[in-house]
Write a protein that holds these residues in place. Structure first.
Motif, PDB file in Angstrom:
ATOM      1  N   GLU A 175     -87.999 -21.384  24.287  1.00  0.00           N
ATOM      2  CA  GLU A 175     -88.984 -20.307  24.440  1.00  0.00           C
ATOM      3  C   GLU A 175     -88.467 -19.018  23.802  1.00  0.00           C
ATOM      4  OE1 GLU A 175     -91.720 -18.147  27.902  1.00  0.00           O
ATOM      5  OE2 GLU A 175     -90.235 -19.659  28.457  1.00  0.00           O
ATOM      6  N   ALA A 176     -87.209 -18.728  24.015  1.00  0.00           N
ATOM      7  CA  ALA A 176     -86.614 -17.537  23.395  1.00  0.00           C
ATOM      8  C   ALA A 176     -86.602 -17.670  21.878  1.00  0.00           C
ATOM      9  CB  ALA A 176     -85.202 -17.328  23.926  1.00  0.00           C
ATOM     10  N   ALA A 177     -86.284 -18.868  21.371  1.00  0.00           N
ATOM     11  CA  ALA A 177     -86.268 -19.101  19.926  1.00  0.00           C
ATOM     12  C   ALA A 177     -87.660 -18.932  19.330  1.00  0.00           C
ATOM     13  CB  ALA A 177     -85.728 -20.496  19.626  1.00  0.00           C
ATOM     14  N   ASN A 178     -88.679 -19.380  20.038  1.00  0.00           N
ATOM     15  CA  ASN A 178     -90.053 -19.216  19.564  1.00  0.00           C
ATOM     16  C   ASN A 178     -90.419 -17.741  19.428  1.00  0.00           C
ATOM     17  OD1 ASN A 178     -90.496 -21.975  19.411  1.00  0.00           O
ATOM     18  ND2 ASN A 178     -91.416 -22.116  21.447  1.00  0.00           N
ATOM     19  N   LEU A 179     -89.961 -16.930  20.365  1.00  0.00           N
ATOM     20  CA  LEU A 179     -90.222 -15.485  20.282  1.00  0.00           C
ATOM     21  C   LEU A 179     -89.521 -14.889  19.056  1.00  0.00           C
ATOM     22  CD1 LEU A 179     -89.922 -14.465  24.048  1.00  0.00           C
ATOM     23  CD2 LEU A 179     -91.989 -14.363  22.635  1.00  0.00           C
ATOM     24  N   LEU A 180     -88.302 -15.325  18.792  1.00  0.00           N
ATOM     25  CA  LEU A 180     -87.581 -14.828  17.609  1.00  0.00           C
ATOM     26  C   LEU A 180     -88.299 -15.234  16.329  1.00  0.00           C
ATOM     27  CD1 LEU A 180     -83.939 -15.638  18.755  1.00  0.00           C
ATOM     28  CD2 LEU A 180     -84.903 -13.351  18.437  1.00  0.00           C
ATOM     29  N   GLN A 181     -88.828 -16.444  16.283  1.00  0.00           N
ATOM     30  CA  GLN A 181     -89.569 -16.910  15.108  1.00  0.00           C
ATOM     31  C   GLN A 181     -90.864 -16.132  14.921  1.00  0.00           C
ATOM     32  OE1 GLN A 181     -89.866 -21.036  16.117  1.00  0.00           O
ATOM     33  NE2 GLN A 181     -87.840 -21.573  15.316  1.00  0.00           N
ATOM     34  N   ALA A 182     -91.353 -15.526  16.019  1.00  0.00           N
ATOM     35  CA  ALA A 182     -92.563 -14.705  15.957  1.00  0.00           C
ATOM     36  C   ALA A 182     -92.225 -13.235  15.732  1.00  0.00           C
ATOM     37  CB  ALA A 182     -93.371 -14.866  17.248  1.00  0.00           C
ATOM     38  N   ASP A 183     -90.997 -12.969  15.296  1.00  0.00           N
ATOM     39  CA  ASP A 183     -90.524 -11.617  14.989  1.00  0.00           C
ATOM     40  C   ASP A 183     -90.443 -10.702  16.206  1.00  0.00           C
ATOM     41  OD1 ASP A 183     -90.041 -12.224  12.386  1.00  0.00           O
ATOM     42  OD2 ASP A 183     -91.804 -11.213  11.557  1.00  0.00           O
ATOM     43  N   GLU A 184     -90.201 -11.292  17.382  1.00  0.00           N
ATOM     44  CA  GLU A 184     -89.942 -10.500  18.577  1.00  0.00           C
ATOM     45  C   GLU A 184     -88.427 -10.342  18.760  1.00  0.00           C
ATOM     46  OE1 GLU A 184     -92.109  -8.865  20.145  1.00  0.00           O
ATOM     47  OE2 GLU A 184     -93.967  -9.797  19.456  1.00  0.00           O
ATOM     48  N   VAL A 185     -88.050  -9.515  19.734  1.00  0.00           N
ATOM     49  CA  VAL A 185     -86.648  -9.207  19.984  1.00  0.00           C
ATOM     50  C   VAL A 185     -86.219  -9.806  21.321  1.00  0.00           C
ATOM     51  CG1 VAL A 185     -84.974  -7.357  20.316  1.00  0.00           C
ATOM     52  CG2 VAL A 185     -86.810  -7.076  18.644  1.00  0.00           C
TER      53      VAL A 185
END
Length: 347
Positions: free
Chosen positions: A23-33
């Motif tokens: 879930e954290a990796a998905n956020l990073l792939q969506a350009d989140e921090v």
């Protein structure tokens, strides 16, 4: 912004397959921090290839835009995609200290990462963390992650997920809680882009350890002498500071006690940063031991946590003992001096 928090056991196998990591990796792939633990301090990670993602790091921290970021990787393949003309000395250091608390400044490949990461410099700072949660997150995201410490700019760096939450809840997408970090101070930053390696920031790997591998290593004069312009742009800024003014004292316990009484007579609440050897030898409003003088690694491990504890105590002024400047002590004194804004009192 909602800030999600996940607790992850760093000792589990195949961490990259865990739902929290995914879930954290998905956020990073969506350009989140997303904040995550490393073996040094908690990092504030974002896609190092994306201008939009990296800009969110600067915004969340309130970090000056001319302060470059360190790129965190999980494979040598990622290093080869980002850096070029890697010298033999750097390769020897990588073999010895990676994964681990050593950042290498190398010549970057054209357009390999966002220019916001390098602040327009021709070099890029790269490290491979050894913390299993950090490595799993980088692997799961498939991205090199730009990641400064996960705190508000100027505040003590976070060594617990709670520290991150105190500073950045509502400002970032998520926090991976992997427990307490290990070293407690940021990585050593070593510039390998010239003929002789230069330490730009002392940290978890000491000058002595580096020289065992690659011979002569210089130290940026700005670390050793006040008033010198630092080679690393970010080192010119105030860092690590608690709310109350902090002064480092070069002197006896009796001298420190005199300073405490003077401030108390002014009606101020006074804190003392000491070690286990000294915590029962002072009288003050707040006395906090930061490890043992016989084990400076324990001091390094607790330093930022102690500075934050002083914030919670509500003291008006803090006096800190000084420490030897050899080995990890150089990194401790570097951070303390910056936290004190170079306020040093000598008996």
């Amino acid at each position: 912004m909602e800030t999600k928090q996940w607790v992850v056991d760093k000792n589990q196998h195949n961490l990259e397959s865990y739902p929290q990591i995914k879930e954290a990796a998905n956020l990073l792939q969506a350009d989140e921090v997303v904040a995550f633990p490393t073996e040094t301090v908690y990092g504030l990670g974002a896609n190092a290839l994306s201008d939009e993602a990296v800009a969110k790091i600067y915004e969340a921290k309130g970090r000056p835009s001319d302060n470059p970021l360190i790129v965190h990787i999980s494979t040598i393949g990622q290093l080869q995609q980002i850096a070029q003309d890697i010298p033999e000395q750097a390769k020897s250091l990588i073999k010895k200290f990676w994964p681990g608390p050593l950042t290498l400044v190398l010549k970057r490949k054209e357009n390999a990462v966002s220019k916001k990461v390098t602040a327009g410099l021709e070099t890029v700072a790269i490290r491979m963390p050894s913390h299993p949660v950090a490595l799993a997150l980088i692997t799961a995201s498939g991205l090199p992650l730009a990641a400064p410490s996960a705190n508000l700019s100027g505040k003590p760096s976070p060594t617990l997920a709670k520290h991150v939450a105190d500073d950045l809840t509502g400002k970032i997408a998520g926090i991976l809680d992997g427990g307490a970090t290990g070293v407690g101070l940021e990585s050593t930053v070593l510039d390998c882009s010239g003929d002789i390696p230069v330490i730009l920031r002392p940290g978890g790997v000491t000058k002595e350890q580096l020289e065992e591998v690659c011979g002569v290593v210089e130290v940026d004069r700005a670390i050793l002498e006040e008033g010198q312009a630092p080679k690393s742009p970010g080192m010119k800024y105030k860092h690590y500071a608690p709310t109350a003014p902090l002064s480092i004292v070069n002197g006896s316990m009796e001298f420190i006690q005199t300073l405490v009484k003077e401030k108390q007579h002014e009606g101020l609440k006074v804190g003392i940063l000491t070690t286990t050897e000294g915590e029962n030898k002072y009288e003050a409003d707040q006395i906090i031991a930061c490890g043992s003088r016989e084990d400076l690694e324990s001091v390094a491990n607790r330093l930022y946590d102690v500075l934050r504890l002083f914030d919670e105590s509500g003291v008006d002024v803090i006096f800190s003992e000084s420490f030897p400047s050899e080995g990890i002590g150089q990194a401790i004194m570097n951070r303390l001096t910056k936290a004190a804004g170079h306020r040093i009192i000598t008996e």
